[in-house]
Every structure is written in C-alpha cells, then in structure tokens.
Write an enzyme that holds these catalytic residues in place. Sequence first.
Site, PDB file in Angstrom:
ATOM      1  N   GLY A 149       1.028  -1.414  -0.221  1.00  0.00           N
ATOM      2  CA  GLY A 149       0.044  -0.328  -0.413  1.00  0.00           C
ATOM      3  C   GLY A 149       0.458   1.785  -0.046  1.00  0.00           C
ATOM      4  CB  CYS A 150       0.259   4.602  -1.133  1.00  0.00           C
ATOM      5  SG  CYS A 150      -1.385   4.616  -0.612  1.00  0.00           S
ATOM      6  CE1 TYR A 151      -1.280   8.407   4.156  1.00  0.00           C
ATOM      7  CE2 TYR A 151      -3.729   6.574   3.675  1.00  0.00           C
ATOM      8  CZ  TYR A 151      -2.889   7.804   3.847  1.00  0.00           C
ATOM      9  OH  TYR A 151      -3.635   9.023   3.519  1.00  0.00           O
ATOM     10  CB  THR A 152       1.980   0.048   4.334  1.00  0.00           C
ATOM     11  OG1 THR A 152       1.510  -0.036   2.514  1.00  0.00           O
ATOM     12  CG2 THR A 152       0.766  -0.226   5.213  1.00  0.00           C
ATOM     13  CB  CYS A 154       5.493   5.986   2.985  1.00  0.00           C
ATOM     14  SG  CYS A 154       6.625   8.224   3.308  1.00  0.00           S
TER      15      CYS A 154
END
Lengths: 351, 351, 351, 351
Positions: A149-152, A154
């Site tokens: 995932g995107c948040y993950t 980062c």
Amino acid sequence: MIRVGIIGATGYAGGELVRILLGHKDVEIKWFGSRSYIDQKYASVYRNMFRLVDDVCKDDNMAALAQEVDVIFTATPQGLCASLVNDDILSKVKIIDLSADFRIKDVSVYEKWYGIEHKSPQYIEEAVYGLCEINREDIKKARLLANPGCYTTCSILTAYPLVKEGLIDPDTLIVDAKSGTSGAGRSAKVPNLFCEVNESMKPYGVASHRHTPEIEEQLGYAAGKEIVISFTPHLVPMNRGILATEYASLVRKADGSLPTKEEIRAAYEKYYANEQFIRLLDDGEVPETKWVEGSNLVDIGFKIDSRTGRIVMMGAIDNLVKGAAGQAVQNMNLMFGLPENEGLQIVPMFP
Amino acid sequence: MIRVGIIGATGYAGGELVRILLGHKDVEIKWFGSRSYIDQKYASVYRNMFRLVDDVCKDDNMAALAQEVDVIFTATPQGLCASLVNDDILSKVKIIDLSADFRIKDVSVYEKWYGIEHKSPQYIEEAVYGLCEINREDIKKARLLANPGCYTTCSILTAYPLVKEGLIDPDTLIVDAKSGTSGAGRSAKVPNLFCEVNESMKPYGVASHRHTPEIEEQLGYAAGKEIVISFTPHLVPMNRGILATEYASLVRKADGSLPTKEEIRAAYEKYYANEQFIRLLDDGEVPETKWVEGSNLVDIGFKIDSRTGRIVMMGAIDNLVKGAAGQAVQNMNLMFGLPENEGLQIVPMFP
Amino acid sequence: MIRVGIIGATGYAGGELVRILLGHKDVEIKWFGSRSYIDQKYASVYRNMFRLVDDVCKDDNMAALAQEVDVIFTATPQGLCASLVNDDILSKVKIIDLSADFRIKDVSVYEKWYGIEHKSPQYIEEAVYGLCEINREDIKKARLLANPGCYTTCSILTAYPLVKEGLIDPDTLIVDAKSGTSGAGRSAKVPNLFCEVNESMKPYGVASHRHTPEIEEQLGYAAGKEIVISFTPHLVPMNRGILATEYASLVRKADGSLPTKEEIRAAYEKYYANEQFIRLLDDGEVPETKWVEGSNLVDIGFKIDSRTGRIVMMGAIDNLVKGAAGQAVQNMNLMFGLPENEGLQIVPMFP
Amino acid sequence: MIRVGIIGATGYAGGELVRILLGHKDVEIKWFGSRSYIDQKYASVYRNMFRLVDDVCKDDNMAALAQEVDVIFTATPQGLCASLVNDDILSKVKIIDLSADFRIKDVSVYEKWYGIEHKSPQYIEEAVYGLCEINREDIKKARLLANPGCYTTCSILTAYPLVKEGLIDPDTLIVDAKSGTSGAGRSAKVPNLFCEVNESMKPYGVASHRHTPEIEEQLGYAAGKEIVISFTPHLVPMNRGILATEYASLVRKADGSLPTKEEIRAAYEKYYANEQFIRLLDDGEVPETKWVEGSNLVDIGFKIDSRTGRIVMMGAIDNLVKGAAGQAVQNMNLMFGLPENEGLQIVPMFP
C-alpha cells in the site's frame, strides 16, 4: 518484449501504470482492462493519452487475459484479484496485485480489517510482499506479488532500519501520515469533490485505517516480534504525495545515553546506501512531497529530540509511483530479470 | 555527446531544462550557471535533484563557457543575453536564448515594449525565431536561436493555420490567456506568495503585455500584413499550464456562408497533421492544461459560433515545457541534427 | 421577523443562503428544504453549521411551506420552481427563485437553451429580473423574483453602463469568464473531483452556455436592440469567485477619436456612484476575485486599448454571494422594505 | 466606542484584525500602523478594504498612539512590543500583544527559544496569557495581554481537559500539527511562493519550533508539573487553518482498564460545555479546518485506540482568527467588559 495486461486501468493507479509503462522500453501493454469503460477508447477516459494510446478498454476476464500476456497488473478494489486468480492462471502468467488481497499473511486479520471474505486464501502463503528494498530476493522468484500500500510503503521504509537495528522501541511508534487526494481514488463521491477537499485538512480512519495491520506485520518482522502502532492518515489538498511523520522513543544505550545522529545515520546507510530509489537526506534536511513528485524516489530525514528522548523520522513518496504503480513496475523488473530501474529513471518534476 | 551550458539554471525554466536534459541521452550538462547561487550545490537549490545532480552553480561568464560547451541556453532576464553575446562566442557555440532579446526583428519595438536598450542589435537579423512547427528549416541552420515566449507559443500555434489560410480576419483576433504561476518566475515578491495567488484569479498587463508584439509579428507573417491584436494574460492558482482562448471573426465565403468545421479542421491538419507535438482534438473536445502537464504537447480545439460568425480557438501547453525548456530542447535537437523528439517523449502526468 | 423557507438548502448556494441569513437580524429560517437529506440534521450535511443550526432537513412541499413563511428561496435545479409555483402559493408568499426558470422573458428561448419544457409560462411576464442595481424599483414590488445567474450578474454589471451610454458596440462584445468550482454545484461527478480540477484550467460550454441568452436579453434592453455576444466560461481551480474579462470595440466620436478614460469612468459613475456593492476601481487597477471573497461586492476596472480601438472591461464577484445567495438576500431586503444592505455588510476575507 | 490602534496592521494577522473589527459595533480603529507602508493608503495594501477603509498607514510610535486610543494591538515580529512598552504607556492604554514577547514566564526560556534578548522582562510577571477559555478571570483585569500563538491555542485547547483531569500521561504527549500558509506571514521569501508551497507538504522546525515551550508551560500548569512534549508543525498548501493531531497514553484505572469514551467526553464537557467558541464534536466525527474557516471556533474530536492504549485528540481552528486576531478581539471584549462574542459571531464560510 514483456506483454502486459492491466485490470483496472482507469483508476488513478492504473493510469499511472500506463504512464510509466509507455516509457519502459521492454514492455508492451496488450490489455487495458476497465469494466466501467468497456469498448470505450482509453484516451477518452484519460485524455493525456490522446494519440499516445489508441486501444479501447476491455473487461476483466483474467482467464482470457492470461493467454495473451506475460504479466497481469490488478489495480482494482479489494477482493477482485482474490476472486479471479486460480492455479491455471498462475501457471501461465505472473500477477502483480496492487490491491491488499495478498499483503497480509494472516487471513483473519485481512478479513477483520477489510470486512470481506478472502476468496483465495490458499495463495496467501506463496504470495510475496513486494517491498523491493526489503524483499528483493524473494520478489525475483515470485509468481504472485502483493504490491504494498501507499501509506505502508512510506511508513515502513522510513522506520525500517531503526526497528531492525533495535534503535527505537517499536511499541512507541506513532505514524502520522498525510496524503494527496489521488489516494482517495477516482470514484465520484461528495467528500472528494474539489470544493470539499480544497482549502481544508482532515484526519480520517483514525485508529482504524486498513494499512495499520500491514505496517505492523512488516515492521514486526523487522522487530522480531509482534508490534502494535498508532497510525493516522490525513487528507491534504494536493494531488500527489505522501508524507509520513513518525515518532518513537529511542532505545538508550547501557550508559543511559541516546544513540547519536551518526549512529542513526549509519543504521539507515546500512540498509539503504546502495538503494537508488531511497535518498537519505543530509543533516537538518526534511523531506517535502514535491521533491519526489512523479518519481519512484523515497526521501528520508530524521531529527533526534534529546529533550524527549524521541526521534522524529520523516519520509516522502509519490503515492501513485513508489506508493503504487512505480513500485509495481520495480517489482516487475525484478521478477523478469530486468534492471531494477528500467522505466523508472524519472526525474521529479518541480514545480 | 552534446556539451551543454545553462546560464540561469536556477529559475523555473532553467530547472525544467535540467529536468528534461537529464533524460536526454545525447546530452551532458557541463555548466549550471546561476549568479545568485555561485559555488552552492545545484541540488541545494532544487532538492528534487538531490543525488541526481552533484554540480555546484557557476557564474555567467559566457566567454569562458563558450570554450567548454557546444550549446549555451540562456534562461535569464531580458537584456542579459544581448549584453554578453559577441562574434567570438557565436563562432564557437550555438546559443539558444529563452529571453526575449532576439525574438523581435524591429529593435525599436523591442526597446519600446521592454523598456531597455538592446545591446546587440547587430545579431537580431540573423537570429532565428524558434517556433519549431513554423520555422523548422531555418532553425536547423541557426547559430543564434530566439526561443519563443510561453504565451506566444500557445497563442500563435492555436491560430496560425487559420490566419495563414485566410479563414479568420486577423484584425479581429482577441487572445484571452491564462497561465499557471510558474510563469511569474521564482523571485521573492509579495504578489507571488502562496496566500496571494491561491484561491484568486486576476488579469495583469492588460493591453500592455510584452508578448503582444511577438504574437503580432509572427501572425503578421502568416497573414502577410501587419496586424494588431488584443492580448490579456491572467494569473491562475496552479503551478503549470497555459490556456489560450482566442476569438476571431470567420471570413465568410463568396456566398456569405461561414467556413464549415470540416474546412477549419482541414486547415489545421494541413499544417499540423504530421506534427508529433501538436494534438488537434476531436470534434467537441476542448483542451485542458492538465492533459499536457509535464510534456511538450500542444492541444488545440475549436468551436464555430454561427450565431456570432466567430470562431473560438483554444490551445493548451505546459508553459515550462513547450512554452520554454521543452521547446528549447526541441530547437537544440533540430540545430544538432538529432531526432526532433529526443528527450521529449514525455507522457503527460495525470493527475 | 421575516420567516424564510429555503428549498434546496443543501446545495452550495443554499448553504451560502443559510450562512448569510444567520447574520441577518430580521430573518428567521423556518424551513431547510432538501429532498436528498430529509429528516437528517442540516448540520450533518454542512458541519460548519454544527451547533449553529439545529434543524433537520425537510422535503420541498412548497404548498405546505407557503403556509409557514413569508418568503421562499428556491435554490434548486432548473424546472423545479416552475413546476411547483401556482396562484395560491403566490398569493401567500414571495418567491425568490435562484434557478433560471423565470429569468428569460421569451419562453422559447428558455426551452431551447435549457432543453426542458417550462411548466409555468404564465408567470414569466410578471416575474422581475432581480439585478438590483438595474431593476431596483421593480424588485420592490415583485412577488416572484428571478435571481440572476452568477456569470450573468458579473458579465452584465461589468458592461452595462457602457452599453447603455452607447460607448461600445454591443455586437462586438466578447465575454471571457472564469469561475471557481463551487459554480459547478455539489453533485458527485468525476469532472468535479479534486484531482480532476486541481492544477488545471479548461473552457466549457463554448458557444453554448445557458447564461448566454440571459446576458444578451439584459444587455439588449440597455442597448435598445437585440444583441448577440460571444460568451465562454472557464473552470478555475479555486472554490469561489468569478472574473469576467470583456472585450468590445469602442464607438468612435464624430471626430474619429476614441472615448477618453475620463468619459468611460463618468459613464460608470453615472450608474454606480451610489451603489454600495459596486466598487469602480482606481485607474490602472484590475479586479481580483480574492478581494471580494465572501462579500456581496462587485469590483470593476477597465483599460482602453488605443492600438485596437477596443476596451477591456473586467469585473469580479463571489459567485456564491453577489452571484447567488447574497444577491437573493439583497432582493429580499428590497422586496420587504428593509435596508438594502441588511445582513450583507460582509467584509471580504483575505487571504 | 473603544478607540483601537493597531501596530503591524499590514501583516496577515493585522489584516484579519481589521476585518473583524470593522464588524465590531463598539470599536473604532484610529491607527493603522505599518512601518513598511507609512503614508500609503491601507486599502492599497489590502484591496479587499477598498472603500471600506480610507485611512493611510502610520508608523509604530507607541507613545504617540497611547494618547489617542484605549487599546493597542501589536501584530508585529517578536521583540518589538517588548522594546516599545513602558510604564507611561501601560498607564494610559491596554496592550494586546500578538507576538510572543509576554507569553512565557521564564525569560531565559524565551531568550533561548527566540534567540533575542528580552527588552522589558519587568512586565512579564504581570502580563496575562490570553487563552480565554482557561484564563478568563485574569484576562478581565489585565492591562498587558499576551495573545497566544496559533499552534499553541489549538494544541492546548485540544488536550487541556484530559491533562487537567489526569486522564492522559502528559509526558507521552505528541502534537503533530498542520498549518495553512498564512501562518508563515506576508514577507516575500522564496519558500513561501505559490509554486513552492502548492502541491507539496513538509514538516519544519522539527523538535525546535518556538511554540513548543509555550504549549509545555500552559499544559504544565494543567498537569501540575513541568512537562516535555514532542511538537512538529507542517506546512499545508491552503491559506488558513490549523489541524492538531495529538497522541497520548491514557492513564489506566486501578483495575487496569482504560477510561471510556463517555469519561473522556465528560472531561471535555466539564471545561467546555458552556464555551460558545468550542464545539466538541459528536462521537466518530473528526474536525476539518474548513468547517471553522473565518470563524473563532475550535472544533475538537477524539478517538480512543484500545489496541495501543492511546487516545488521538484532534482540534481545528482558523489560525488567523482563534489563532490570532479573533482571540485578540475576544480578549479585548473581556478586558473592556463587553459580551465576549461581540464582533465574533462569524459563521464559518463553506466552501
């Protein structure tokens, strides 16, 4: 040439995949899948592609697609990939799933946070979590790849070396993340309208966002134990970019002193010194999302706060690139034995 | 490898030149000129370039630079290029000037609109106006290239075929143009602050903007006579992009009828059908700046208004690419015999 | 206290009506009509109203509403007001319709541009066009008030004195208008999503926008003849504000000279000198939408272009205030004999 | 009428003071101080004030000003107010200082964090910290009022009841705050340019921002002991608004259980139930900056995270209103015995 099929080509992540793959010299996109726009020209949906893409959109028949391509990207809502994949398909093509279906090893955790039944739990074990900088060797051998995932992406990369090296107490980890609005997808909902997002800032999914268990699982591997973190995403009035501001208590040394900034830097360099997509910023520098826009880069900085004994770690990515399509292509490159940066040497665009 | 020097590398157009040239396989940037940042690392000014550019900024010594490079780009305020250029320099390197110094053939017009004395009028005659789609053959032979202005590139290309073919009355031409704020440059001025620009829209330079005579001169060549137009630029709260909305009376045919949309389209195609950077939109489509962002593309649409007998022509570009750095590279490619699109096959970024 | 009912209270114009009326000392809102949110708390739809409005939304039963209030505002899609109004209702309450149903006197023009059948053509004749600065005396006597459109308010007021005084040729009038995105309403559509609007600019409704005949009708009255104009709206990435840039040929005097700027200014002052909501800007100043944000003000500037013989007239309003809710309240004040500026002395908010 | 003088009337906070005071029925602004714009019309600096303010700007002669007004607002850089104030002035007028000069009781802390020598330490003791909801009674008697910082107002009010009631461990408090760009002021600096801020997000002042000791001092009073917190501000591409996301460990009860959400809510209500400018949101609601824009409101929500034993507290204000000018006026009202909300009953503007 690697023949590529995309299921979900008309979401923002799908569109970004097309943008990146058009610049990839070893790839040919053979299938622009989009159930919502079947038989419509892809360029009528994304008019930046006018005269660059002539294809029409097709449905999401994964079995048919598996006959025609070497790799399938699924940039679709949770559950779709798991409902389509089967042994026959996996024997024919590699699958890179940008949804969460195969990211979490414990199916009950998946089903709890996502609120849906997993249709293909039998493939979870073999699926490889595609965080390239951490799992590179496994990725090379994968046939079913769970793109993070995107948040993950980062959040994990920003803290990983310090967790792995035991420099911070993972149970004190708090991730305050901010995302551009493309992360909310392209569906027509009032809260995503320009006038609702513009000139405002808000948290959402507080203490309940689905990326939480994914961060916990991966950083738990690094910590060598199960961990529980606080994660709060926020919506920012900008198109692209994720900034993660992460707080944790530093683990004091035997003499009671805090790790020095040189020691922290050394830990980051131990893992990232040779990573071409990770830029450890100079002392005193902080990441800004704009400096990585459009690229596959991750910018990381940190600041030790001796007053509180905490460290503030900060990371920035483009949510659609390193947070989605770019990392998916990086994974594809690894899976097909290509140079890892092929098609991804994109200079960030400023301003 | 073509050795490139940039004078004015730390303005927005200069930064965009660097971004584009880093992706150009036949180019090496040897000189990052910036009088304001001499001896500072270029990547400390534009942190998107961290680890991508290691050079420090140098001064704007054009004579010294001429010894080291094959082509000099000047992305500097008006007057600087004209004050530096001389016979010796021109005998050694090609010069692509992104300022207005050599765009206007009549030096008195230049001096009136720009309010400064021209320091090298003797080179105006030989300078070639670098609007690639119109002056391609002359550009190939140029050693001093006047790169067109951002508003002018968009305004001229949008109307050119119809003026050239006599389909519109050029004396009725009104250009209402809208630009992203990067067009205002990177100097620290209150009117360019975020809070002043954001959530607002304003005209400026009304009936007095310096790009007016440049448009008039070039479209005058197409019309075969001197023309006078109305041109109004506006500042828009976005980073990039120019949209030109242009109005003109259609020239009626002998029978009093207006040209048909097929005839209008045929005129555009006569000049642009083979132009890879110009996209004539389908019937009923209008350009949006976002669809060309980051690319060297020009999107053009039109609508005949039979009620008023006018046509509305609309064009969109990225002001920093086709309106500045991209066109400059396109000109360089032509001047050095490279494929015209080398380094410029950039897919527009959306969103 | 004037008892107010609002039908369509949950659109952006409806929300703005509520904001303004909450600060109006002679008004009490009795009915928050919103078919989409019946029985839901108004403050759950517009959370800025939390603890300021306790009411729940009601349906759009105009007959029932007419029993309870003194004035009904309809901030609804075209056609609804015309389908609900009848003699009985008009005998009981005043109606201020923010839709287009009663703006255009020629029902065939309305039906052609709006593409719907008019359900109450019998009331068109008596309806008063509520452009306060032009029709003040008629408004005071109206029971059915057609509140002008946002683009039209700005476009008409910017040109009106010069048309009325014969200083410009109305057949040469071109209106290039730019609007914030709240003008597109609060419905969930992909083109209105943040990521689609942000960082972009586009024209729409070219040579076909519905506000065109409304401008033509009103300026035609001023000109004393039917006129046809060019009108092009554009979508701007900002929440609020309309900027109209208007071009017209000046009518030369008998000696062939153009009107002077003093003569132009005198014409504006003749009509607007005593208007508290119209600010004629000083020489050389141009309007910016931000300077009127949140207020009922209209800022107007102009520039004579002696080279082309044209004048550029520029006007700015807040589309939701003077372009909708504010003007509606101004009309209400006139209709009920209150001070015209009651509740409208709002200082523009900056930044 | 209270006669008001403003020193620093042309900064963003000064401009907001003018906007609010123009709508305050008991106030007359007699002095628009601005050293940078002496003798220029105030409305030429803030053109929203055209025809609303006719005054010219004056210098910052506090002694002269003290003769003419009842209260002086200083909306100036740190150090100025302390360098001007003296016994004579304080004997004549009340002073409301929007800078940090008198906010911190320990002068050495002030001098350390602000890096300047304090010129009037003798007045620090008597100065009252103007956080109205906490210090109301002291404020009423103050003649020298230290108006709180924007971040501090939001950060303190969001956590205060829980610290005061001992429900959270203050040493675990982490404040991650996000601010609109008007907080950076109106000075012309490259990092505040539109193109630098727009489409980006960044932290700044990490572990070193000057508002940190101010939050620590005030929450320390509530805790009954000295506390040390983590505070990280971020710059957001929007004009106005502060969102504070605050994390702290809940103090478990004797039986090891966490406080319930009803207990948390009761604590908030104990302090804020009668506060008209504080809105405790309903369960599950989170604050958004847009919902308080332009108003003096503070929106507060919270979420208990039983997994981590932490609570996430969230608060939102308009940084220029409750974070600066609005709170200053609220303080003025208290100091002069006026209704506390006079001139501050501003409905938030949306969108």
